[in-house]
Design an enzyme around this catalytic site. Structure first.
Site, PDB file in Angstrom:
ATOM      1  N   THR A  72       0.851  -1.161   0.036  1.00 38.44           N
ATOM      2  CA  THR A  72      -0.038   0.216   0.093  1.00 38.44           C
ATOM      3  C   THR A  72       0.898   1.303   0.082  1.00 38.44           C
ATOM      4  O   THR A  72       2.085   1.199   0.391  1.00 38.44           O
ATOM      5  CB  THR A  72      -0.968   0.262   1.175  1.00 38.44           C
ATOM      6  OG1 THR A  72      -1.447   1.309   1.261  1.00 38.44           O
ATOM      7  CG2 THR A  72      -0.119  -0.085   2.454  1.00 38.44           C
ATOM      8  N   ASP A  73       0.357   2.290  -0.469  1.00 34.19           N
ATOM      9  CA  ASP A  73       1.144   3.692  -0.607  1.00 34.19           C
ATOM     10  C   ASP A  73       1.221   4.216   1.004  1.00 34.19           C
ATOM     11  O   ASP A  73       1.875   5.077   1.141  1.00 34.19           O
ATOM     12  CB  ASP A  73       0.547   4.435  -1.517  1.00 34.19           C
ATOM     13  CG  ASP A  73      -1.157   4.891  -1.083  1.00 34.19           C
ATOM     14  OD1 ASP A  73      -1.657   4.350  -0.358  1.00 34.19           O
ATOM     15  OD2 ASP A  73      -1.594   5.684  -1.713  1.00 34.19           O
ATOM     16  N   GLU A  74       0.415   3.524   1.767  1.00 30.45           N
ATOM     17  CA  GLU A  74       0.248   4.005   3.218  1.00 30.45           C
ATOM     18  C   GLU A  74       1.775   3.897   3.817  1.00 30.45           C
ATOM     19  O   GLU A  74       1.947   4.451   5.141  1.00 30.45           O
ATOM     20  CB  GLU A  74      -0.771   3.618   3.665  1.00 30.45           C
ATOM     21  CG  GLU A  74      -2.142   3.976   3.479  1.00 30.45           C
ATOM     22  CD  GLU A  74      -3.242   3.683   4.292  1.00 30.45           C
ATOM     23  OE1 GLU A  74      -3.402   3.805   5.592  1.00 30.45           O
ATOM     24  OE2 GLU A  74      -4.303   3.178   3.715  1.00 30.45           O
ATOM     25  N   TYR A  90      -1.658  -0.314  11.101  1.00 31.59           N
ATOM     26  CA  TYR A  90      -1.941  -0.914   9.992  1.00 31.59           C
ATOM     27  C   TYR A  90      -0.500  -0.720   8.890  1.00 31.59           C
ATOM     28  O   TYR A  90      -0.055  -1.727   8.311  1.00 31.59           O
ATOM     29  CB  TYR A  90      -3.287  -0.454   9.199  1.00 31.59           C
ATOM     30  CG  TYR A  90      -3.176  -0.681   7.821  1.00 31.59           C
ATOM     31  CD1 TYR A  90      -2.990  -1.839   7.350  1.00 31.59           C
ATOM     32  CD2 TYR A  90      -3.186   0.394   6.927  1.00 31.59           C
ATOM     33  CE1 TYR A  90      -3.054  -2.351   5.958  1.00 31.59           C
ATOM     34  CE2 TYR A  90      -3.262   0.023   5.412  1.00 31.59           C
ATOM     35  CZ  TYR A  90      -3.155  -1.178   5.029  1.00 31.59           C
ATOM     36  OH  TYR A  90      -3.147  -1.295   3.589  1.00 31.59           O
ATOM     37  N   LYS A 100       2.434  -3.431   7.217  1.00 36.78           N
ATOM     38  CA  LYS A 100       2.502  -3.614   5.881  1.00 36.78           C
ATOM     39  C   LYS A 100       4.107  -3.139   5.630  1.00 36.78           C
ATOM     40  O   LYS A 100       4.535  -3.690   4.768  1.00 36.78           O
ATOM     41  CB  LYS A 100       1.543  -2.610   4.928  1.00 36.78           C
ATOM     42  CG  LYS A 100       0.437  -3.121   5.075  1.00 36.78           C
ATOM     43  CD  LYS A 100      -0.005  -4.594   4.478  1.00 36.78           C
ATOM     44  CE  LYS A 100       0.101  -4.511   3.097  1.00 36.78           C
ATOM     45  NZ  LYS A 100      -0.103  -5.770   2.257  1.00 36.78           N
TER      46      LYS A 100
END
Length: 339
Positions: free
Chosen positions: A125-127, A153, A157
């Site tokens: 994810t870009d997060e 979260y 990741k």
């Protein structure tokens, strides 16, 4: 070709299975899913009876179960979508996210290494990059942006991504990683922004928007994400990270207003609620690298994709109404009732 897809009963995983079944009908697809609250067997109904499809209910962090499955199927490719993904839930219970997203990834990597998988792909994810300031529209995430996770979260990741990179370098495993912007489309669990707003608007309920809704996200239709992963599997370089984004940045409040306009509902349904803890301000991906190296470009304009998505939720009310009437209803009340 045997392809093991984890998290295939979830939103992006199921859409990927449908995409691959359509584009590569000769592949054998093995779907693994723990069937937590976000996994739905009904989603996979169109493929469950096909001869080259197998569904296995299992936890990717269960090393014994993964070893037995890999020994039986000997997959050529593993695509790992399986993850706990909702930021608010990670704030409530970080341990679940570490177990699935980090330990589960390690179990898959170990099984892939043991049984000679030809390509392991980690869907990230870009997060993991943290966020960008709202007043710097010239800044974007690239593959060289340092990891700077903001939530349990995204930290989980990021940890999984680092583990994948370490296995690639230490054991020379054929690993690739993709980091995508926010997805939308059919079969998305209705705790996420777009399906939540659609469901509430259709029911005439308040639409809860964090803060003033000024946080910015880059939106990508799920089929475009699936196409990018397919290209990475075919032509991507082991050890490489690929950022997947749509250059389609929108404020949350504008997304909500767009949905209300499509449905013909009043903006008076919008209700501003207390902002999320550590809420990232802006995500924006620069997809130049994947375009230049693999030729990928998103094909779906947002106005077309959102209309298609809203129509899907209108046509498939039984799918999501069953969900919001159960366990999710209790969770929803906990998250938004007093905000």
């Amino acid at each position: 070709m045997k392809m093991l897809v984890t998290g295939g009963a979830g939103f992006i995983g199921s859409n990927f299975i449908f995409y691959m079944r359509d584009r590569h009908p000769d592949y054998r697809l093995i779907c693994v899913d723990k069937l937590t609250y976000a996994g739905n067997m009904r989603t996979l109904a169109p493929v469950m009876d096909e001869p080259d499809f197998r569904f296995v209910r299992a936890d990717i962090a269960d090393r014994q179960a993964m070893d037995a499955l890999f020994a039986a199927e000997r997959p050529d490719v593993v695509v790992n979508f399986a993850a706990e993904t909702h930021v608010d839930r990670s704030i409530e219970d970080p341990a679940v996210f570490l177990q699935t997203n980090v330990m589960g990834t390690q179990a898959l990597l170990d099984a892939s290494r043991k049984y000679g998988v030809k390509r392991y792909h980690q869907v990230s994810t870009d997060e993991v990059y943290g966020d960008l300031p709202l007043d710097r529209p010239d800044l974007f995430f690239t593959e060289k942006t340092p990891l700077h996770a903001s939530s349990p979260y995204s930290a989980s990741k990021a940890g999984a991504d680092l583990l994948c990179g370490a296995y690639q370098r230490t054991y020379d495993m054929p690993v690739t990683i993709s980091r995508c912007s926010n997805n939308y489309g059919p079969y998305q669990f209705p705790e996420k922004l777009i399906p939540l707003m659609i469901a509430n608007a259709l029911a005439g309920k308040p639409l809860p928007v964090y803060g003033q809704g000024l946080n910015v996200r880059d939106w990508l239709y799920v089929d475009d994400h699936c196409a990018a992963i397919d290209l990475i599997l075919e032509n991507g370089r082991p050890g490489q990270v690929y950022n997947i984004g749509g250059h389609n940045e929108m404020r949350n409040i504008d997304i909500v207003k767009t949905i209300l306009a499509v449905l013909g509902k009043p903006e008076s349904l919008i209700t501003f609620v207390t902002d999320r803890k550590g809420h990232d301000l802006r995500y924006a991906i620069d997809p130049t690298f994947i375009h230049d190296e693999l030729g990928w470009v998103p094909e779906t304009r947002f106005r077309d994709g959102i209309a298609r998505t809203v129509q899907w939720y209108l046509d498939n009310r039984d799918w999501w109404e069953e969900i919001v009437s159960g366990e999710y209803k209790d969770y929803y009340e906990r998250m938004y009732a007093d905000r």
